[in-house]
Design a protein around this motif. Sequence first.
Motif, mmCIF file in Angstrom:
data_model
loop_
_atom_site.group_PDB
_atom_site.id
_atom_site.type_symbol
_atom_site.label_atom_id
_atom_site.label_comp_id
_atom_site.label_asym_id
_atom_site.label_seq_id
_atom_site.Cartn_x
_atom_site.Cartn_y
_atom_site.Cartn_z
ATOM 1 N N SER A 1 9.553 18.208 12.020
ATOM 2 C CA SER A 1 8.389 17.641 12.713
ATOM 3 C C SER A 1 8.666 17.600 14.213
ATOM 4 C CB SER A 1 8.076 16.240 12.186
ATOM 5 O OG SER A 1 9.161 15.371 12.452
ATOM 6 N N TYR A 2 7.606 17.357 14.957
ATOM 7 C CA TYR A 2 7.710 17.289 16.407
ATOM 8 C C TYR A 2 7.708 15.838 16.879
ATOM 9 C CZ TYR A 2 6.531 22.252 16.445
ATOM 10 O OH TYR A 2 6.534 23.604 16.245
ATOM 11 N N SER A 3 8.404 15.629 17.970
ATOM 12 C CA SER A 3 8.354 14.367 18.690
ATOM 13 C C SER A 3 7.944 14.682 20.108
ATOM 14 C CB SER A 3 9.720 13.676 18.687
ATOM 15 O OG SER A 3 10.073 13.279 17.385
ATOM 16 N N TYR A 4 7.402 13.700 20.789
ATOM 17 C CA TYR A 4 6.933 13.883 22.149
ATOM 18 C C TYR A 4 7.756 13.012 23.090
ATOM 19 C CZ TYR A 4 3.154 15.948 19.561
ATOM 20 O OH TYR A 4 2.423 16.728 18.697
ATOM 21 N N LEU A 5 8.460 13.653 23.995
ATOM 22 C CA LEU A 5 9.236 12.958 25.012
ATOM 23 C C LEU A 5 8.290 12.689 26.172
ATOM 24 C CD1 LEU A 5 12.071 11.972 25.857
ATOM 25 C CD2 LEU A 5 12.400 14.227 26.890
ATOM 26 N N ILE A 6 7.991 11.421 26.419
ATOM 27 C CA ILE A 6 6.936 11.036 27.353
ATOM 28 C C ILE A 6 7.517 10.689 28.729
ATOM 29 C CG2 ILE A 6 5.013 9.462 27.781
ATOM 30 C CD1 ILE A 6 4.651 11.214 25.245
ATOM 31 N N PHE A 7 6.997 11.370 29.743
ATOM 32 C CA PHE A 7 7.310 11.076 31.131
ATOM 33 C C PHE A 7 6.051 10.464 31.746
ATOM 34 C CE2 PHE A 7 10.358 14.266 29.993
ATOM 35 C CZ PHE A 7 11.504 13.919 30.683
ATOM 36 N N VAL A 8 6.070 9.142 31.940
ATOM 37 C CA VAL A 8 4.918 8.443 32.508
ATOM 38 C C VAL A 8 4.869 8.672 34.019
ATOM 39 C CG1 VAL A 8 4.851 6.710 30.667
ATOM 40 C CG2 VAL A 8 6.211 6.285 32.728
ATOM 41 N N GLN A 9 3.763 8.301 34.611
ATOM 42 C CA GLN A 9 3.523 8.546 36.036
ATOM 43 C C GLN A 9 4.648 8.004 36.920
ATOM 44 O OE1 GLN A 9 -0.224 7.026 37.419
ATOM 45 N NE2 GLN A 9 0.202 7.536 39.539
ATOM 46 N N GLU A 10 5.228 6.884 36.560
ATOM 47 C CA GLU A 10 6.282 6.278 37.372
ATOM 48 C C GLU A 10 7.532 7.162 37.467
ATOM 49 O OE1 GLU A 10 3.378 3.324 36.232
ATOM 50 O OE2 GLU A 10 4.554 4.674 34.982
ATOM 51 N N THR A 11 7.696 8.123 36.570
ATOM 52 C CA THR A 11 8.869 9.012 36.602
ATOM 53 C C THR A 11 8.610 10.288 37.400
ATOM 54 O OG1 THR A 11 8.250 10.203 34.565
ATOM 55 C CG2 THR A 11 9.593 8.198 34.317
ATOM 56 N N TRP A 12 7.367 10.560 37.724
ATOM 57 C CA TRP A 12 7.020 11.856 38.312
ATOM 58 C C TRP A 12 7.690 12.114 39.652
ATOM 59 C CZ3 TRP A 12 1.012 12.049 37.441
ATOM 60 C CH2 TRP A 12 0.747 12.080 36.066
ATOM 61 N N SER A 13 7.754 11.114 40.508
ATOM 62 C CA SER A 13 8.351 11.347 41.832
ATOM 63 C C SER A 13 9.826 11.733 41.694
ATOM 64 C CB SER A 13 8.180 10.137 42.738
ATOM 65 O OG SER A 13 8.823 9.009 42.194
ATOM 66 N N MET A 14 10.521 11.149 40.734
ATOM 67 C CA MET A 14 11.924 11.519 40.512
ATOM 68 C C MET A 14 12.028 12.947 39.982
ATOM 69 S SD MET A 14 13.729 8.064 39.156
ATOM 70 C CE MET A 14 15.367 8.489 39.711
ATOM 71 N N LEU A 15 11.101 13.335 39.125
ATOM 72 C CA LEU A 15 11.089 14.720 38.634
ATOM 73 C C LEU A 15 10.867 15.678 39.802
ATOM 74 C CD1 LEU A 15 8.960 14.418 35.364
ATOM 75 C CD2 LEU A 15 11.434 14.718 35.539
ATOM 76 N N HIS A 16 9.942 15.325 40.673
ATOM 77 C CA HIS A 16 9.624 16.192 41.812
ATOM 78 C C HIS A 16 10.789 16.264 42.797
ATOM 79 C CE1 HIS A 16 7.524 18.255 44.941
ATOM 80 N NE2 HIS A 16 7.623 17.219 45.768
ATOM 81 N N GLU A 17 11.349 15.130 43.136
ATOM 82 C CA GLU A 17 12.420 15.088 44.139
ATOM 83 C C GLU A 17 13.712 15.748 43.651
ATOM 84 O OE1 GLU A 17 12.653 10.896 44.923
ATOM 85 O OE2 GLU A 17 10.635 10.879 45.798
ATOM 86 N N ASN A 18 13.853 15.900 42.348
ATOM 87 C CA ASN A 18 15.070 16.474 41.763
ATOM 88 C C ASN A 18 14.756 17.687 40.901
ATOM 89 O OD1 ASN A 18 17.214 14.311 42.483
ATOM 90 N ND2 ASN A 18 15.434 13.162 41.760
ATOM 91 N N LYS A 19 13.746 18.439 41.301
ATOM 92 C CA LYS A 19 13.213 19.513 40.451
ATOM 93 C C LYS A 19 14.193 20.644 40.175
ATOM 94 C CE LYS A 19 10.788 21.370 44.413
ATOM 95 N NZ LYS A 19 9.480 21.379 45.029
ATOM 96 N N ASN A 20 15.231 20.795 40.961
ATOM 97 C CA ASN A 20 16.185 21.880 40.737
ATOM 98 C C ASN A 20 17.435 21.436 39.975
ATOM 99 O OD1 ASN A 20 14.584 23.822 42.056
ATOM 100 N ND2 ASN A 20 15.289 23.056 44.032
ATOM 101 N N LYS A 21 17.422 20.215 39.487
ATOM 102 C CA LYS A 21 18.568 19.694 38.747
ATOM 103 C C LYS A 21 18.339 19.810 37.244
ATOM 104 C CE LYS A 21 19.966 16.514 42.353
ATOM 105 N NZ LYS A 21 20.351 15.157 42.695
ATOM 106 N N LYS A 22 19.439 19.802 36.499
ATOM 107 C CA LYS A 22 19.361 19.815 35.039
ATOM 108 C C LYS A 22 18.743 18.505 34.561
ATOM 109 C CE LYS A 22 23.850 20.775 34.686
ATOM 110 N NZ LYS A 22 25.169 21.012 34.072
ATOM 111 N N ILE A 23 17.982 18.587 33.480
ATOM 112 C CA ILE A 23 17.420 17.405 32.833
ATOM 113 C C ILE A 23 18.218 17.171 31.554
ATOM 114 C CG2 ILE A 23 15.362 16.352 31.801
ATOM 115 C CD1 ILE A 23 14.883 16.950 34.715
#
Length: 115
Positions: free
Chosen positions: A50-72
């Motif tokens: 089955s599938y699960s959904y890993l949720i990134f809420v709006q409050e996490t977006w700036s960190m995703l953007h500022e670190n977009k070239n790093k491994k997750i």
Amino acid sequence: MRIYVNEIKVTKDSLNCYTEQSTEGLQEAGQMLVDSDNYSFAYILDDGQSYSYLIFVQETWSMLHENKNKKIIINDHLELKQFGRELNYILDNIQGNSNYGKAFVSVVEDTFELE
């Protein structure tokens, strides 16, 4: 199952994301969805049954953007190797696309500095 990222730690090489629920046995499915009603991105994880959904809420977006070239890395064990490609794909699709709702598109464009 919806698994929420509730903590992010930035290192030199990676964005380490943590959830309350276990992600053991899950692998990335390489696809991201948008929940424009709840202002979140859902990255699909698969356990083979089955599938699960890993949720990134709006409050996490700036960190995703500022670190977009790093491994997750999720819970210190699951590296999301296709995450960056999927995020870029979804951002390209959202930009200027009123089908997601004007307010949502505006927030995404502002946060991710899309022009």
